[in-house]
Design an enzyme around this catalytic site. Structure first.
Site, short mmCIF file in Angstrom:
data_model
loop_
_atom_site.label_atom_id
_atom_site.label_comp_id
_atom_site.label_asym_id
_atom_site.label_seq_id
_atom_site.Cartn_x
_atom_site.Cartn_y
_atom_site.Cartn_z
N TRP A 157 -9.03 1.61 -0.64
CA TRP A 157 -9.27 0.67 0.47
C TRP A 157 -10.59 -0.08 0.34
CZ3 TRP A 157 -5.68 -1.46 2.92
CH2 TRP A 157 -4.51 -0.79 3.23
N ASN B 10 0.85 -1.19 0.00
CA ASN B 10 0.00 0.00 0.00
C ASN B 10 0.88 1.24 0.00
OD1 ASN B 10 -0.33 -1.25 2.87
ND2 ASN B 10 -1.05 0.79 3.29
N ASP B 11 0.72 2.17 0.88
CA ASP B 11 1.29 3.52 0.75
C ASP B 11 2.77 3.57 0.37
OD1 ASP B 11 -1.04 3.53 2.17
OD2 ASP B 11 -0.22 4.52 3.93
N GLU C 148 -5.08 10.77 6.81
CA GLU C 148 -3.88 9.92 6.83
C GLU C 148 -2.81 10.54 5.94
OE1 GLU C 148 -5.71 5.50 7.52
OE2 GLU C 148 -5.66 6.14 5.44
C1 FRU Z 1 -3.06 4.60 4.69
C2 FRU Z 1 -2.74 3.81 5.94
C3 FRU Z 1 -1.86 4.63 6.86
C4 FRU Z 1 -1.17 3.60 7.67
C5 FRU Z 1 -0.96 2.52 6.66
C6 FRU Z 1 -1.00 1.13 7.21
O1 FRU Z 1 -3.36 3.82 3.60
O2 FRU Z 1 -3.93 3.42 6.58
O3 FRU Z 1 -2.58 5.57 7.63
O4 FRU Z 1 0.04 4.05 8.19
O5 FRU Z 1 -1.98 2.66 5.69
O6 FRU Z 1 -0.67 0.20 6.26
#
Ligand code: FRU
Length: 610
Positions: A415, A159-160, A329
């Site tokens: 998500w 992910n991020d 976030e």
């Molecule tokens: C955003 C998030 C962040 C967190 C991460 C966890 O997509 O929810 O806030 O640090 O992903 O994987």
């Protein structure tokens, strides 16, 4: 029928199965893998090997099993894996090379009390039969949807984007990574580097979970002045550790990110609030100190520090500002010049989930001023979105990029369905890199996201056409050898059409339909018939954005890469990013007009090199 005889046969079959089951559940006593059942979903695997990988079979719908690896009575590592119960979807590798020559005892514990799974034991699960040791793990691509010029992990979940920092000619990309499955979990910082933003080199996991928790999102800086005392020029990563609570920790690297040492006095910042994460840190030259922006519930908090270790609260931002449909976030805060002026303004990126314009996650931003303590939004009544598609999230920018560039990258998913998209070797890729700038329109300042110039390097063979569209006009086989990775550059002059439309399509009748609605001043992208849309009800969507009114000439660049379409209008004044899962590439394009005609002054298709 001789009942006695039948039961004898049945007994023989039973004994045969019992023997097989018994032998595999224990494996030979001198086997490098010895499995013992401990009952009720617990068992023990003892490993004695010099081989590099412990390969674990995964079934994506199985419940997690917590594996605790123990050497000399101490836990050295833990991980959660959806161990295969009935069938193997794929294998994941646990690198055990650093324990070579030691005996590793692995405790396995099923993470559910669901009676459906309590019959879990070595005898009746596929994983015990299939788990193995190996010196190799095959990372060759198995996915038809894997993009060719977007970054994606070789295997596992992503992910991020995290810790993006430029140093000594290398752009570092760290990312939220699960090395032990293609769904969210075991969050670690994966790592890759690029010298040109399009060719990536994969590096080993940079920061792995520890007793303070898994490694959530964060940023990295180069500490040129050795303010932290880890060495001048050390790369310092600042990240959230998540367990029952969220705290901020740091780790440093003195070998250009190839290895990290965690600071011994972690965590460096704690709170009573449970959503307390995703630190973005940068050096604020005017006040000569580090600034951290942190996402806290539905606001951003700003902290300062002289040394990256001691942090002081400065201010909070958020109440009554922008969209609040979910938690805030992954912030970012930076200054940019406003095109065509001598002005500079600060931009606060604020990722939000859920609450995006088309549901789920999205990136909003605020434009204003920052004095080293406080950010002030100059248009509190306006919500501004950075990208108008559904698959553009956790956007952050590189620190210290050369030539004062501000380059952003987003995670190309949402998500709402990220865990369900129809790939399994990996999930999911990033967007193309985008160079950010500010422009003024209708008395407001907006963020422009232009595809980074390095993408031009990918252009291979091209074909240019121009024509008028009055009704419909089809271009079959846009470019020879089209395997689904291409760019389209369009310049259109309207001649009184109400709708300027074009659809990318394939021979299966799957299509992505895009339209400029010249009456409503909108651009839209419809992926409802784009291919496989069935894996999640939130996937089939039409996304749209307002465009500036009164424009006669329209310019659009489309980046298509196997399973995504990114549209950039007017040099990036609007951007729209959507994933698509067609059963074969969209090789054709059909233009159409309604209510009048238009001229395609230039339609250029470039095949893009991997
Ligand atoms: C955003 C998030 C962040 C967190 C991460 C966890 O997509 O929810 O806030 O640090 O992903 O994987």
């Amino acid at each position: 029928m001789n009942v006695f005889l039948l039961s004898k046969q049945f007994q023989a079959v039973l004994i045969y199965f019992l023997l097989i089951t018994f032998s595999f559940s224990l494996r030979a006593a001198d086997s490098p893998l010895l499995i013992k059942n401990l009952g009720e979903g617990h068992y023990m695997v003892r490993i004695n090997t010099n081989q590099k990988f412990f390969l674990l079979p995964v079934e994506e719908t199985a419940p997690d099993v917590r594996i605790s690896m123990i050497i000399n009575n101490e836990e050295v590592k833990w991980l959660d894996v959806r161990l295969a119960m009935h069938k193997v979807d794929y294998f994941v590798p646990v690198d055990i090379s650093s324990y070579s020559g030691r005996t590793i005892s692995c405790k396995f514990k099923l993470q559910t009390n669901d009676p459906l799974h309590t019959n879990f034991s070595p005898e009746n699960t596929v994983c015990c039969k299939e788990m193995r040791l190996s010196d190799t793990f095959d990372t060759a691509n198995r996915e038809k949807y894997r993009p060719t010029y977007h970054f994606s992990p070789l295997y596992g979940w992503m992910n991020d984007p995290n810790g993006m920092v430029y140093k000594d000619g290398e752009y570092h990309l760290f990312y939220q990574y699960n090395p032990y499955g293609s769904q969210w979990g075991n969050l670690s910082w994966g790592h890759a580097i690029t010298k040109d933003l399009v060719n990536w080199k994969h590096l080993p996991v940079a920061i792995a979970p520890d007793a303070l928790g898994t490694i959530f999102s964060g940023s990295a800086v180069v500490d040129y002045d050795n303010t932290a005392g880890f060495g001048a020029g050390a790369i310092v990563a600042i990240y959230t550790q998540s367990s029952d609570r969220q705290v901020q920790s740091i780790a440093y690297s003195t070998d250009n990110g190839r290895s990290f040492t965690k600071y011994e006095n972690n965590p460096v910042l704690v709170s009573e609030v449970c959503d307390f994460r995703d630190p973005k840190v940068f050096w604020h030259a005017e006040t000569h100190r580090w600034i951290m922006v942190l996402a806290v519930g539905q606001e951003m908090q700003i902290f300062s520090s002289p040394n990256l270790k001691d942090w002081t609260f400065e201010s909070r931002f958020g109440e009554g500002q922008g969209a609040h449909g979910g938690v805030w976030e992954c912030p970012d805060l930076f200054e940019l010049p406003v095109e065509g002026t001598n002005d500079k303004k600060w931009v606060l990126l604020c990722n939000l989930n859920p609450g995006g314009p088309f549901g789920g996650s999205a990136t909003q931003y605020f434009v204003g001023s920052f004095n080293g303590k406080e950010f002030v939004n100059e248009s509190p009544s306006k919500t501004k979105w950075m990208d108008w598609g559904k698959d553009h999230y956790a956007t952050v920018t590189w620190s210290d990029a050369p030539d004062n560039r501000r380059i952003a990258i987003a995670w190309m998913s949402n998500w709402q369905y990220a865990n369900d998209v129809p790939t399994s070797q990996y999930r999911s890729p990033n967007s193309v890199p985008r160079d950010l700038s500010l422009f003024a329109a209708d008395g407001e300042i907006y963020l422009k996201s232009a595809p980074s110039p390095e993408l031009l390097k990918l252009r291979d063979i091209s074909k240019k056409r121009s024509f008028k569209v009055s009704g419909t006009r089809t271009v079959k086989e846009m470019i020879p050898g089209n395997e689904g990775a291409y760019e389209i550059e369009l310049t259109i002059k309207n001649q009184h059409a109400d709708i300027i439309g074009f659809r990318l399509y394939n021979d299966k009748g799957e299509e992505v339909d895009m339209q400029y609605d010249m009456k409503e001043n909108k651009f839209s992208m419809d992926r409802r018939k784009s291919g496989d849309v069935s894996f999640n009800e939130n996937f089939p969507t039409l996304t749209w954005t307002a465009i500036e009114s009164g424009r006669n000439e329209l310019k659009l660049r489309l980046f298509v890469d196997k399973s995504s379409v990114e549209a950039f209008g007017d040099g990036g004044r609007f951007a729209m990013t959507n994933q698509v899962f067609p059963s074969e590439p969209y090789c054709h394009i059909g233009f159409y007009s309604k209510g009048g005609s238009y001229k395609v002054d230039s339609f250029v298709v470039y095949r893009l090199k991997p």
